[in-house]
Design a protein around this motif. Structure first.
Motif, PDB file in Angstrom:
ATOM      1  N   GLY A  19     -32.477 -59.958-126.948  1.00  0.00           N
ATOM      2  CA  GLY A  19     -31.928 -58.609-126.930  1.00  0.00           C
ATOM      3  C   GLY A  19     -30.669 -58.504-126.086  1.00  0.00           C
ATOM      4  N   ARG A  20     -30.632 -59.227-124.991  1.00  0.00           N
ATOM      5  CA  ARG A  20     -29.468 -59.197-124.098  1.00  0.00           C
ATOM      6  C   ARG A  20     -28.335 -60.102-124.594  1.00  0.00           C
ATOM      7  NH1 ARG A  20     -31.979 -59.615-118.016  1.00  0.00           N
ATOM      8  NH2 ARG A  20     -32.898 -57.546-117.974  1.00  0.00           N
ATOM      9  N   GLY A  21     -28.693 -61.099-125.384  1.00  0.00           N
ATOM     10  CA  GLY A  21     -27.684 -62.044-125.860  1.00  0.00           C
ATOM     11  C   GLY A  21     -27.478 -63.237-124.958  1.00  0.00           C
ATOM     12  N   LYS A  22     -28.234 -63.327-123.869  1.00  0.00           N
ATOM     13  CA  LYS A  22     -28.180 -64.488-122.971  1.00  0.00           C
ATOM     14  C   LYS A  22     -29.536 -64.647-122.303  1.00  0.00           C
ATOM     15  CE  LYS A  22     -26.481 -62.273-118.800  1.00  0.00           C
ATOM     16  NZ  LYS A  22     -25.551 -62.375-117.692  1.00  0.00           N
ATOM     17  N   LEU A  23     -29.801 -65.864-121.875  1.00  0.00           N
ATOM     18  CA  LEU A  23     -31.097 -66.159-121.257  1.00  0.00           C
ATOM     19  C   LEU A  23     -31.240 -65.459-119.914  1.00  0.00           C
ATOM     20  CD1 LEU A  23     -31.374 -69.976-121.980  1.00  0.00           C
ATOM     21  CD2 LEU A  23     -32.860 -68.200-122.880  1.00  0.00           C
ATOM     22  N   THR A  24     -32.454 -64.991-119.646  1.00  0.00           N
ATOM     23  CA  THR A  24     -32.754 -64.450-118.325  1.00  0.00           C
ATOM     24  C   THR A  24     -32.997 -65.616-117.375  1.00  0.00           C
ATOM     25  OG1 THR A  24     -35.126 -64.340-118.764  1.00  0.00           O
ATOM     26  CG2 THR A  24     -33.826 -62.383-119.328  1.00  0.00           C
ATOM     27  N   LYS A  25     -32.879 -65.365-116.098  1.00  0.00           N
ATOM     28  CA  LYS A  25     -33.120 -66.414-115.094  1.00  0.00           C
ATOM     29  C   LYS A  25     -34.557 -66.931-115.182  1.00  0.00           C
ATOM     30  CE  LYS A  25     -29.159 -66.539-113.018  1.00  0.00           C
ATOM     31  NZ  LYS A  25     -28.313 -67.708-113.148  1.00  0.00           N
ATOM     32  N   LYS A  26     -35.483 -66.032-115.447  1.00  0.00           N
ATOM     33  CA  LYS A  26     -36.887 -66.426-115.531  1.00  0.00           C
ATOM     34  C   LYS A  26     -37.130 -67.323-116.749  1.00  0.00           C
ATOM     35  CE  LYS A  26     -41.323 -64.518-114.526  1.00  0.00           C
ATOM     36  NZ  LYS A  26     -42.067 -63.331-114.189  1.00  0.00           N
ATOM     37  N   SER A  27     -36.526 -66.995-117.892  1.00  0.00           N
ATOM     38  CA  SER A  27     -36.703 -67.838-119.077  1.00  0.00           C
ATOM     39  C   SER A  27     -36.042 -69.202-118.867  1.00  0.00           C
ATOM     40  CB  SER A  27     -36.159 -67.155-120.328  1.00  0.00           C
ATOM     41  OG  SER A  27     -34.783 -66.917-120.234  1.00  0.00           O
ATOM     42  N   GLU A  28     -34.915 -69.234-118.165  1.00  0.00           N
ATOM     43  CA  GLU A  28     -34.277 -70.510-117.851  1.00  0.00           C
ATOM     44  C   GLU A  28     -35.184 -71.378-116.996  1.00  0.00           C
ATOM     45  OE1 GLU A  28     -30.583 -69.626-115.933  1.00  0.00           O
ATOM     46  OE2 GLU A  28     -29.609 -69.014-117.795  1.00  0.00           O
ATOM     47  N   SER A  29     -35.791 -70.781-115.973  1.00  0.00           N
ATOM     48  CA  SER A  29     -36.670 -71.560-115.101  1.00  0.00           C
ATOM     49  C   SER A  29     -37.925 -72.012-115.841  1.00  0.00           C
ATOM     50  CB  SER A  29     -37.034 -70.770-113.847  1.00  0.00           C
ATOM     51  OG  SER A  29     -37.809 -69.638-114.169  1.00  0.00           O
ATOM     52  N   MET A  30     -38.408 -71.211-116.782  1.00  0.00           N
ATOM     53  CA  MET A  30     -39.568 -71.616-117.575  1.00  0.00           C
ATOM     54  C   MET A  30     -39.218 -72.783-118.497  1.00  0.00           C
ATOM     55  SD  MET A  30     -41.268 -68.005-118.585  1.00  0.00           S
ATOM     56  CE  MET A  30     -42.427 -67.207-117.515  1.00  0.00           C
ATOM     57  N   MET A  31     -38.022 -72.778-119.062  1.00  0.00           N
ATOM     58  CA  MET A  31     -37.601 -73.883-119.915  1.00  0.00           C
ATOM     59  C   MET A  31     -37.452 -75.168-119.099  1.00  0.00           C
ATOM     60  SD  MET A  31     -34.836 -72.366-122.522  1.00  0.00           S
ATOM     61  CE  MET A  31     -35.166 -70.946-123.527  1.00  0.00           C
ATOM     62  N   ILE A  32     -36.930 -75.041-117.897  1.00  0.00           N
ATOM     63  CA  ILE A  32     -36.809 -76.210-117.025  1.00  0.00           C
ATOM     64  C   ILE A  32     -38.189 -76.745-116.685  1.00  0.00           C
ATOM     65  CG2 ILE A  32     -36.100 -76.951-114.712  1.00  0.00           C
ATOM     66  CD1 ILE A  32     -33.683 -74.988-115.080  1.00  0.00           C
ATOM     67  N   LYS A  33     -39.144 -75.859-116.440  1.00  0.00           N
ATOM     68  CA  LYS A  33     -40.524 -76.278-116.152  1.00  0.00           C
ATOM     69  C   LYS A  33     -41.126 -77.010-117.348  1.00  0.00           C
ATOM     70  CE  LYS A  33     -44.141 -76.296-113.520  1.00  0.00           C
ATOM     71  NZ  LYS A  33     -44.202 -77.162-112.362  1.00  0.00           N
ATOM     72  N   ILE A  34     -40.853 -76.538-118.560  1.00  0.00           N
ATOM     73  CA  ILE A  34     -41.334 -77.229-119.764  1.00  0.00           C
ATOM     74  C   ILE A  34     -40.760 -78.637-119.805  1.00  0.00           C
ATOM     75  CG2 ILE A  34     -41.184 -77.302-122.294  1.00  0.00           C
ATOM     76  CD1 ILE A  34     -41.351 -74.231-122.260  1.00  0.00           C
ATOM     77  N   GLY A  35     -39.460 -78.780-119.525  1.00  0.00           N
ATOM     78  CA  GLY A  35     -38.829 -80.093-119.513  1.00  0.00           C
ATOM     79  C   GLY A  35     -39.432 -81.021-118.474  1.00  0.00           C
ATOM     80  N   GLU A  36     -39.691 -80.485-117.283  1.00  0.00           N
ATOM     81  CA  GLU A  36     -40.280 -81.294-116.213  1.00  0.00           C
ATOM     82  C   GLU A  36     -41.686 -81.760-116.562  1.00  0.00           C
ATOM     83  OE1 GLU A  36     -39.969 -78.590-112.947  1.00  0.00           O
ATOM     84  OE2 GLU A  36     -37.913 -79.199-112.471  1.00  0.00           O
ATOM     85  N   GLU A  37     -42.452 -80.918-117.212  1.00  0.00           N
ATOM     86  CA  GLU A  37     -43.813 -81.290-117.583  1.00  0.00           C
ATOM     87  C   GLU A  37     -43.842 -82.184-118.826  1.00  0.00           C
ATOM     88  OE1 GLU A  37     -46.667 -80.644-115.928  1.00  0.00           O
ATOM     89  OE2 GLU A  37     -45.512 -79.644-114.357  1.00  0.00           O
ATOM     90  N   MET A  38     -42.951 -81.939-119.774  1.00  0.00           N
ATOM     91  CA  MET A  38     -42.933 -82.703-121.012  1.00  0.00           C
ATOM     92  C   MET A  38     -42.533 -84.157-120.771  1.00  0.00           C
ATOM     93  SD  MET A  38     -43.544 -82.406-124.262  1.00  0.00           S
ATOM     94  CE  MET A  38     -43.606 -80.641-124.435  1.00  0.00           C
ATOM     95  N   ILE A  39     -41.689 -84.407-119.784  1.00  0.00           N
ATOM     96  CA  ILE A  39     -41.214 -85.763-119.521  1.00  0.00           C
ATOM     97  C   ILE A  39     -42.355 -86.672-119.094  1.00  0.00           C
ATOM     98  CG2 ILE A  39     -40.587 -85.526-117.093  1.00  0.00           C
ATOM     99  CD1 ILE A  39     -38.426 -87.196-119.740  1.00  0.00           C
ATOM    100  N   ARG A  40     -43.419 -86.111-118.584  1.00  0.00           N
ATOM    101  CA  ARG A  40     -44.573 -86.911-118.163  1.00  0.00           C
ATOM    102  C   ARG A  40     -45.223 -87.651-119.319  1.00  0.00           C
ATOM    103  NH1 ARG A  40     -47.679 -83.055-113.803  1.00  0.00           N
ATOM    104  NH2 ARG A  40     -45.939 -82.885-112.375  1.00  0.00           N
ATOM    105  N   LYS A  41     -45.134 -87.103-120.515  1.00  0.00           N
ATOM    106  CA  LYS A  41     -45.725 -87.750-121.686  1.00  0.00           C
ATOM    107  C   LYS A  41     -44.969 -89.010-122.082  1.00  0.00           C
ATOM    108  CE  LYS A  41     -47.702 -83.566-123.525  1.00  0.00           C
ATOM    109  NZ  LYS A  41     -47.875 -82.692-124.660  1.00  0.00           N
TER     110      LYS A  41
END
Length: 102
Positions: A19-41
């Protein structure tokens, strides 16, 4: 589902970001968390820690580049969409580093 991210909250943040047209800070941090956890596989596939971090960054970059492609009308959960993008980004990074060809 993932225990490290609340999927409903992540879904809300993605809708808010669209809706805003850009990522919120919280969504950015959640995506980074997904990356950090996914790399473990993929942990055992890396020869050096630098390769691991390069691939993790590739996965996160792919999520940042493709976040607007999420279709909230078709899916009721954002986590599977973004975890798949991250996984493919990490695998693509592995293929680039170790020069695997099809």
């Amino acid at each position: 589902m993932a225990k490290y991210i609340d999927d409903n909250e992540f879904y809300y943040e993605i809708i808010l970001s669209k809706g805003r047209g850009k990522l919120t800070k919280k969504s950015e941090s959640m995506m980074i968390k997904i990356g950090e956890e996914m790399i473990r596989k993929f942990e055992r596939r890396f020869k050096t820690p630098d390769d691991k971090y390069d691939c993790m960054q590739q996965g996160i970059l792919m999520m940042f580049q493709n976040w607007q492609g999420f279709n909230e009308k078709k899916y009721s959960s954002a986590f599977p969409y973004f975890s798949e993008i991250c996984k493919r980004g990490i695998a693509g990074g592995l293929n680039l580093i170790y020069q695997k060809t099809k």
